[in-house]
Motif scaffolding. Structure first.
Motif, PDB file in Angstrom:
ATOM      1  N   LEU A 160      -4.757   6.306  -0.842  1.00  0.00           N
ATOM      2  CA  LEU A 160      -4.205   4.963  -0.660  1.00  0.00           C
ATOM      3  C   LEU A 160      -4.281   4.210  -1.976  1.00  0.00           C
ATOM      4  O   LEU A 160      -5.321   4.192  -2.647  1.00  0.00           O
ATOM      5  CB  LEU A 160      -4.989   4.196   0.408  1.00  0.00           C
ATOM      6  CG  LEU A 160      -5.023   4.791   1.819  1.00  0.00           C
ATOM      7  CD1 LEU A 160      -5.910   3.952   2.724  1.00  0.00           C
ATOM      8  CD2 LEU A 160      -3.615   4.888   2.400  1.00  0.00           C
ATOM      9  N   ARG A 161      -3.177   3.583  -2.356  1.00  0.00           N
ATOM     10  CA  ARG A 161      -3.126   2.731  -3.552  1.00  0.00           C
ATOM     11  C   ARG A 161      -2.620   1.360  -3.152  1.00  0.00           C
ATOM     12  O   ARG A 161      -1.618   1.247  -2.449  1.00  0.00           O
ATOM     13  CB  ARG A 161      -2.191   3.332  -4.612  1.00  0.00           C
ATOM     14  CG  ARG A 161      -2.596   4.715  -5.088  1.00  0.00           C
ATOM     15  CD  ARG A 161      -1.745   5.170  -6.273  1.00  0.00           C
ATOM     16  NE  ARG A 161      -2.066   6.541  -6.648  1.00  0.00           N
ATOM     17  CZ  ARG A 161      -1.223   7.561  -6.543  1.00  0.00           C
ATOM     18  NH1 ARG A 161       0.002   7.366  -6.086  1.00  0.00           N
ATOM     19  NH2 ARG A 161      -1.601   8.776  -6.907  1.00  0.00           N
ATOM     20  N   GLN A 162      -3.289   0.312  -3.611  1.00  0.00           N
ATOM     21  CA  GLN A 162      -2.872  -1.047  -3.271  1.00  0.00           C
ATOM     22  C   GLN A 162      -2.521  -1.839  -4.520  1.00  0.00           C
ATOM     23  O   GLN A 162      -3.110  -1.656  -5.580  1.00  0.00           O
ATOM     24  CB  GLN A 162      -3.969  -1.783  -2.485  1.00  0.00           C
ATOM     25  CG  GLN A 162      -5.248  -2.048  -3.250  1.00  0.00           C
ATOM     26  CD  GLN A 162      -6.108  -3.117  -2.590  1.00  0.00           C
ATOM     27  OE1 GLN A 162      -5.659  -4.252  -2.399  1.00  0.00           O
ATOM     28  NE2 GLN A 162      -7.345  -2.755  -2.238  1.00  0.00           N
ATOM     29  N   GLU A 190      -7.292   2.184  -5.886  1.00  0.00           N
ATOM     30  CA  GLU A 190      -6.932   3.507  -5.362  1.00  0.00           C
ATOM     31  C   GLU A 190      -8.174   4.152  -4.763  1.00  0.00           C
ATOM     32  O   GLU A 190      -9.255   4.102  -5.352  1.00  0.00           O
ATOM     33  CB  GLU A 190      -6.359   4.400  -6.463  1.00  0.00           C
ATOM     34  CG  GLU A 190      -5.983   5.789  -5.961  1.00  0.00           C
ATOM     35  CD  GLU A 190      -5.270   6.631  -7.003  1.00  0.00           C
ATOM     36  OE1 GLU A 190      -5.300   7.878  -6.897  1.00  0.00           O
ATOM     37  OE2 GLU A 190      -4.679   6.037  -7.942  1.00  0.00           O
ATOM     38  N   GLN A 191      -8.025   4.727  -3.584  1.00  0.00           N
ATOM     39  CA  GLN A 191      -9.131   5.421  -2.929  1.00  0.00           C
ATOM     40  C   GLN A 191      -8.609   6.672  -2.246  1.00  0.00           C
ATOM     41  O   GLN A 191      -7.456   6.732  -1.809  1.00  0.00           O
ATOM     42  CB  GLN A 191      -9.807   4.530  -1.883  1.00  0.00           C
ATOM     43  CG  GLN A 191     -10.884   3.614  -2.428  1.00  0.00           C
ATOM     44  CD  GLN A 191     -11.481   2.739  -1.353  1.00  0.00           C
ATOM     45  OE1 GLN A 191     -11.210   1.531  -1.301  1.00  0.00           O
ATOM     46  NE2 GLN A 191     -12.289   3.313  -0.484  1.00  0.00           N
ATOM     47  N   ILE A 208       0.851  -1.186   0.000  1.00  0.00           N
ATOM     48  CA  ILE A 208       0.000   0.000   0.000  1.00  0.00           C
ATOM     49  C   ILE A 208       0.885   1.234   0.000  1.00  0.00           C
ATOM     50  O   ILE A 208       1.722   1.410   0.895  1.00  0.00           O
ATOM     51  CB  ILE A 208      -0.936   0.008   1.218  1.00  0.00           C
ATOM     52  CG1 ILE A 208      -1.898  -1.180   1.136  1.00  0.00           C
ATOM     53  CG2 ILE A 208      -1.709   1.317   1.290  1.00  0.00           C
ATOM     54  CD1 ILE A 208      -2.819  -1.292   2.306  1.00  0.00           C
ATOM     55  N   LEU A 250     -10.173   0.165   2.646  1.00  0.00           N
ATOM     56  CA  LEU A 250      -9.629   0.255   1.293  1.00  0.00           C
ATOM     57  C   LEU A 250     -10.118  -0.949   0.501  1.00  0.00           C
ATOM     58  O   LEU A 250      -9.779  -2.092   0.831  1.00  0.00           O
ATOM     59  CB  LEU A 250      -8.099   0.287   1.351  1.00  0.00           C
ATOM     60  CG  LEU A 250      -7.350   0.247   0.013  1.00  0.00           C
ATOM     61  CD1 LEU A 250      -7.674   1.471  -0.833  1.00  0.00           C
ATOM     62  CD2 LEU A 250      -5.846   0.144   0.258  1.00  0.00           C
ATOM     63  N   ARG A 251     -10.933  -0.695  -0.528  1.00  0.00           N
ATOM     64  CA  ARG A 251     -11.496  -1.790  -1.317  1.00  0.00           C
ATOM     65  C   ARG A 251     -11.101  -1.712  -2.788  1.00  0.00           C
ATOM     66  O   ARG A 251     -11.209  -2.708  -3.508  1.00  0.00           O
ATOM     67  CB  ARG A 251     -13.026  -1.786  -1.214  1.00  0.00           C
ATOM     68  CG  ARG A 251     -13.576  -2.090   0.173  1.00  0.00           C
ATOM     69  CD  ARG A 251     -15.094  -2.165   0.136  1.00  0.00           C
ATOM     70  NE  ARG A 251     -15.659  -2.570   1.422  1.00  0.00           N
ATOM     71  CZ  ARG A 251     -16.029  -1.728   2.376  1.00  0.00           C
ATOM     72  NH1 ARG A 251     -15.878  -0.413   2.181  1.00  0.00           N
ATOM     73  NH2 ARG A 251     -16.541  -2.170   3.505  1.00  0.00           N
TER      74      ARG A 251
END
Length: 877
Positions: free
Chosen positions: A468-470, A522-523, A451, A518-519
Motif C-alpha cells: 500500500l502506498r499513500q 508505503e507499507q 492509496i 497504514l501509517r
C-alpha cells in the motif's frame, strides 16, 4: 466590503468579558422591533482593568445604553458598522441596551426576520449580532431569560428557549410570554418564533422516569403532516438513551416548521427551528427519501442537545467537533432504524461524488480550517460528512466499547463548556490507551488521500503480499502533506471457494475479516497460510475516506460482485466494473468511433436480476449506474457530452438486453398495500422503480404504460414522482405535458410539492430545459427570496442537469451568474452556495473554462458580500 480580512485560528484568545446571564425583551413589530438586552458581565481575571468592552452588532439602531443603571454619554462608547465599544467598564457590571431592528426587511434570513408573517430567528453562526449588541462567539456561554411581546391576534404563539415561566395580557391587544433556559449556552443557540401556529403534542418518558412534553408547531394546514417527525423524535430520544446514555434535560422539547430558512434545521436549545421541508411529510406529498431525510434530520438536531449544545465548540474552527460527531450519530441511528448496508451505500455514494469534488476544487479546506473570511461558507461537506467519516474511523480504531467510554468521559468532563477537537480526541485516547497523535492529521490536512494498492499471491509459499502506498495531492494553501493513519478494513476472497479466507499477519490470526493500519507512505503486509489464490476485498464498508486504486481486472470485479461477503464492497465492485466500461464508451464517443457494450457488465447485471434476493434495497443500489457527477470526478478532464452519451448508451444497452428481466422485477415488486415508510416497503418501491427507469430508458411500450398507470394510481408520492420524472424526461411531449399539467394543478397549493415539480422539469435532458427554467422563474409558486425555491429550481439545474448547464453557448452559466448577483444583495449565504458549479472550471475543456471564468469575473465586478467575495476570490486565484 471589497476586501474583507480573514479570521485566523492562530489568533484565538479567550473573551475579555464573559456573560453570566442574559435578559432579553422583544417588543415585536415588522418594521421596528425593539430589543432590550440586559447583560450581566465580568472581566476575565487575566485582563487589565482598562480593557474596553467590545461587542458585535450589525444593522442595529442603538436607542439607549447604560451601565449599572447609569446612561452613558456619547463619548463613553463608540459605534461602528460591526459593533459597539465601551471604553471603560468595571470588573463586574450590568450593561443595558435598547436597539431597533426591521425583521420584515431582513431578506438574508439571519438574526430575527419575518417568514410569511411569522417571526423567526437564525443565529448560527453569527446572526445574533443582528439582534442586539453581544459578544457573538461560541465560547461565551450564559443562561438566558427571554420575554417576547406580540400582538395577541397576529402572534398568538410566542416561543423561545427553555421553559415558559410567566405569561400575561398587555394593553392594546398585546400579550407576553417569558421563557427561562437554565442551561448556559452561546448566543448562536438562541431562538425565537412568534406567529399564528398550531401545535401537535405528545410526550416521552425518559429512562429515569421524567415526563417530557414534545411539541411540533406548524401552520394549521400542515397539522396532518407531523406524525412521522414526532415518531422519529421519540425513536431518536430512545436511541440516544440506549446507545450513548444521553437523556433529554428539559421538561419541554419543541420543533417549529418555517417555510423560509437558509438551512435544513437548527438545534437551538429546546426549540429546534426546521425548514418545513425537513419536518413535514405525508404519503401523498413526500417521497420515501423525504421520509428518511426527515427522520435523519430530526434525529440529528435532537442529538445536538448533547453533542453541540451541552458541550459546544470553543470557536468556529472547531465546527466539525459538533457537526461531524452528530452526523456520525445520525448516520448510525438511521442505519439501525432502516437498512444498514443501503444507508452506508447512500452516504458513501454522495460523499465520493460531492465531498471528493470539494476536496479537488479551489475551496478545498481541512476539516478544521486555519482561517476563513465568512464562517457561513464553511458549513460544507468537508466539515459535516468528512468530519463524520473521521469519527467513524476513530470509532473503528478504538472499538465501540472504548468509543462509548470516551464519549461518556467527553460529555461528563466538558458539560457546559466550549471545547476543541483535541478535547474530544483526548477523551478517546484516555479511554482506549491508544496514541492518536498521527490520527489528528486528518483534521488539519486538506484533500482526499489516494492509496495505490498492489497484491501478489505466492502459490509455492501460500502467501499473499499486499503493498500500500499513500499520498495526498496538494491543495490550495497546503502543498506538503504528511502520511496519515489510514485503517484499511479488508478480506481475501478465495477464487475457488468464493469465501473469505482466514487471515494471518505477522504470525497473528486475525479471523477472516480484519483491519490493517497504514501509517507510512508505503507499507507491505504479508499474509501467510493463504490456502488459495485470492481476490482482495479492500476498504470494506469504506473504512477510510480515501480514493483506492487496485489493478482489478473486469473478471475480478465481476467475481467480487457475485461473492464478496461485504455488502458495501459488492456494490462498489459493480460500480468499478461499470466505470471501466464507461471509460471505454467515453473514449469511443470522444474519438468518434462506434460504441460497444461490454458483455461482462450485461452478464453481471443479469446475474443480479436472477439471483435470490436477500435485500431488495441493496439490489436496487447495485443496479443503479454511477451518476454523471461521479463519473466526472473519475475523469482527468470532464467531457460533459461524452459522459452523458456514454452513460445513456450503457443504460439503454442494459435495458435492451435485460428488458424481460426488468419487466419481471417490476411486476414482482408492485404492491398496493397501504403506504408505510418502512424498510421492506421502501426496498420494494426502490427496486420496482429502478426497473421502470430502465424500461423507460428505451421508451418500451410496456414501460410507458406502467409509468402512466403508476402516475395515475396516485398511491404514494414516491411512485407518483418517479413516474412523473420518467414521463417528463422522455422524448415524447404527449407523455410529459399532460402529466406535468395534472400534477401542477393538483398540488399548486402545496409549496413543498411544487418544489418537486420545479426540480423534475429542470433535470430534463432535452435542450429546451433552459427556456423552461426561465419561464418557471416567473411562476407564481417561485420566489427568489425563498431558499427552498432557489435550491429546487436554480440549484437543481446547475448541480444535476450537467449536460444542459454546461452548454457550449454559455447560457447556463450566464443564468446562474445573473441569479447569484441578485441574491448577493438579498441573501448572500444562499448566493455563495449557488456559485459552486462555476468554481470547478479548471476541470473542463478550454472553451468552457473561459466561459465560466468570464462569469466569475462578472460576479467579482459587483459590490460583493463577504460570503460571495470569499468563494469567487478562491475560484479565480
Amino acid at each position: 466590503m471589497s476586501e474583507p480580512q480573514p479570521t485566523r485560528l492562530s489568533d484565538y484568545h479567550p473573551p475579555a468579558y464573559r456573560v453570566t446571564h442574559t435578559e432579553l425583551t422583544f417588543d415585536l413589530d415588522p418594521a421596528a422591533t425593539r430589543v432590550k438586552a440586559r447583560l450581566h458581565l465580568e472581566r476575565h481575571p487575566e485582563r487589565a482593568a482598562d480593557t474596553p468592552l467590545e461587542l458585535d452588532g450589525e444593522r442595529l439602531a442603538l436607542e439607549a445604553i447604560a451601565i449599572d443603571g447609569q446612561p452613558l454619554d456619547e463619548g463613553e462608547y463608540a459605534l461602528t458598522d460591526t459593533g459597539l465599544t465601551v471604553h471603560r467598564v468595571p470588573g463586574t457590571f450590568r450593561l443595558d441596551t435598547e436597539v431597533a431592528i426591521a425583521p420584515e426587511a431582513n431578506t438574508a434570513l439571519e438574526g430575527l426576520y419575518q417568514s410569511n408573517g411569522m417571526y423567526c430567528t437564525q443565529c448560527e453562526a453569527e446572526g445574533f449580532r443582528r439582534i442586539t449588541f453581544y459578544p457573538d462567539r461560541p465560547d461565551v456561554m450564559a443562561t438566558f431569560s427571554t420575554t417576547v411581546i406580540g400582538d395577541a391576534r397576529r402572534e398568538p404563539v410566542l416561543l423561545s428557549n427553555g421553559n415558559p415561566v410567566e405569561r400575561g395580557e398587555l394593553p392594546g391587544g398585546r400579550h407576553f410570554v417569558t421563557w427561562e433556559d437554565p442551561h448556559p449556552k452561546p448566543c448562536y443557540l438562541f431562538a425565537l418564533v412568534a406567529g399564528d401556529l398550531e401545535r401537535v403534542e405528545d410526550s416521552f418518558t425518559t429512562r429515569s422516569g421524567r415526563e417530557v412534553t414534545l411539541q411540533i408547531w406548524v401552520e394549521e394546514e400542515n397539522l396532518g403532516k407531523t406524525d412521522h417527525a414526532m415518531a422519529s423524535l421519540k425513536r431518536a430520544m430512545r436511541w440516544d438513551e440506549e446507545t450513548y446514555g444521553r437523556e433529554y434535560d428539559l421538561d419541554l422539547f419543541m420543533i417549529v416548521a418555517v417555510n423560509d430558512f437558509n438551512m435544513g434545521a437548527m438545534e437551538n436549545k429546546g426549540l429546534n427551528i426546521f425548514n418545513s421541508a425537513a419536518v413535514l411529510t405525508h404519503p401523498k406529498t413526500a417521497t420515501d427519501a423525504a421520509f428518511q431525510r426527515v427522520e435523519g434530520i430530526v434525529a440529528h438536531e435532537y442529538f445536538h442537545n448533547w453533542s453541540g449544545n451541552r458541550v459546544t465548540c470553543r470557536d468556529w474552527f472547531q465546527l466539525s467537533l459538533k457537526e461531524g460527531f452528530t452526523v456520525f450519530r445520525d448516520q448510525c441511528f438511521s442505519a439501525d432504524t432502516n437498512s444498514a448496508p443501503v444507508k452506508r451505500i447512500e452516504d458513501v455514494s454522495f460523499f465520493r461524488t460531492a465531498q471528493f469534488a470539494e476536496d479537488a476544487g479551489p475551496t478545498a479546506h481541512p476539516v478544521r480550517p486555519d482561517h476563513y473570511i465568512e464562517i457561513s461558507n464553511f458549513y460544507t461537506l468537508t466539515i459535516y460528512e468528512k468530519g463524520a467519516e473521521i469519527v467513524r474511523m476513530l470509532r473503528n480504531l478504538v472499538g465501540w466499547e472504548a468509543f462509548r467510554q470516551g464519549s461518556d468521559l467527553y460529555f461528563a468532563r466538558h458539560d457546559g463548556q466550549a471545547v476543541t477537537i483535541e478535547d474530544f480526541v483526548g477523551c478517546m485516547e484516555e479511554a482506549s490507551g491508544l496514541d492518536l497523535a498521527q490520527f489528528m492529521l486528518w483534521y488539519s490536512q486538506a484533500g482526499t488521500p489516494e492509496i495505490d494498492a498492489f497484491g501478489e499471491y505466492d502459490y509455492a509459499r501460500c502467501e499473499y503480499r499486499l503493498i500500500l502506498r499513500q499520498r495526498t495531492p496538494a491543495t490550495p494553501d497546503q502543498h506538503d502533506k504528511r502520511p496519515l493513519h489510514v485503517p484499511i478494513h479488508l478480506g481475501l476472497v478465495g477464487t475457488k471457494s468464493g469465501h473469505d479466507l482466514p487471515l494471518t499477519l505477522d504470525g497473528e490470526a486475525l479471523g477472516s475479516d480484519a483491519v490493517i493500519h497504514l501509517r507510512e507512505a508505503e507499507q507491505e503486509f504479508l499474509f501467510t497460510d493463504v490456502s488459495e489464490a485470492p481476490v482482495p476485498s479492500l476498504l470494506r464498508g469504506f473504512s477510510a475516506p480515501v480514493k483506492l486504486r487496485f489493478p482489478y481486472s473486469r473478471e475480478d470485479l465481476a467475481f467480487l460482485l457475485a461473492n464478496d461477503a461485504d455488502g458495501f464492497n459488492r456494490w462498489d465492485a459493480g460500480q468499478r466494473l461499470a466505470m471501466l466500461a464507461l471509460d471505454d464508451l467515453i473514449a469511443a464517443h470522444r474519438n468518434g468511433v462506434e460504441k460497444v457494450m461490454d458483455p461482462r457488465v450485461t452478464e453481471a447485471f443479469r446475474g443480479l436480476l436472477n439471483a435470490e434476493v436477500d435485500d431488495r434495497a441493496v439490489l436496487a443500489e447495485m443496479l443503479t449506474l454511477p451518476s454523471e457527477a461521479y463519473i466526472a470526478e473519475q475523469q482527468p478532464l470532464v467531457d460533459v457530452d461524452a459522459i452523458h452519451a456514454a452513460r445513456e448508451f450503457m443504460r439503454q444497452g442494459l435495458a435492451t438486453a435485460l428488458r424481460d428481466d426488468f419487466l419481471r422485477v417490476y411486476r414482482e415488486n408492485a404492491d398496493d398495500a397501504p403506504y408505510a415508510p418502512e424498510p421492506e416497503q421502501i426496498a420494494r418501491r426502490s427496486l420496482k422503480n429502478v426497473a421502470l427507469a430502465y424500461l423507460m430508458a428505451i421508451e418500451d411500450e410496456d414501460g410507458i404504460e406502467l409509468a402512466r398507470e403508476q402516475f395515475a394510481a396516485d398511491h404514494n408520492m414516491s411512485d407518483v414522482r418517479h413516474a412523473l420524472t420518467l414521463l417528463v424526461h422522455s422524448s415524447r411531449d404527449e407523455l410529459s405535458e399532460p402529466a406535468l399539467k395534472a400534477f401542477g394543478e393538483t398540488w399548486a397549493h402545496d409549496p413543498l410539492v411544487m418544489d418537486q415539480w420545479f426540480a423534475i422539469q429542470v433535470t430534463r435532458p432535452q435542450p429546451d430545459v433552459l427556456d423552461r427554467l426561465k419561464f418557471l422563474m416567473h411562476h407564481p409558486a417561485f420566489s427568489l427570496k425563498n431558499p427552498n425555491k432557489v435550491r429546487a429550481l436554480i440549484g437543481t439545474f446547475a448541480g444535476q442537469n450537467r449536460v444542459n448547464f454546461h452548454r457550449l453557448d454559455g447560457e447556463g452559466y450566464r443564468l446562474l451568474t445573473d441569479v447569484v448577483i441578485e441574491l448577493n444583495r438579498l441573501n448572500p449565504e444562499i448566493a455563495a452556495r449557488l456559485i459552486t458549479p462555476l468554481t470547478r472550471w479548471a476541470r473542463f475543456d478550454e472553451e468552457r473554462q473561459a466561459l465560466m471564468k468570464a462569469e466569475l469575473e462578472r460576479i467579482r465586478a459587483e459590490e460583493l458580500s463577504p460570503n460571495v467575495y470569499e468563494v469567487v476570490e478562491k475560484a479565480l486565484a
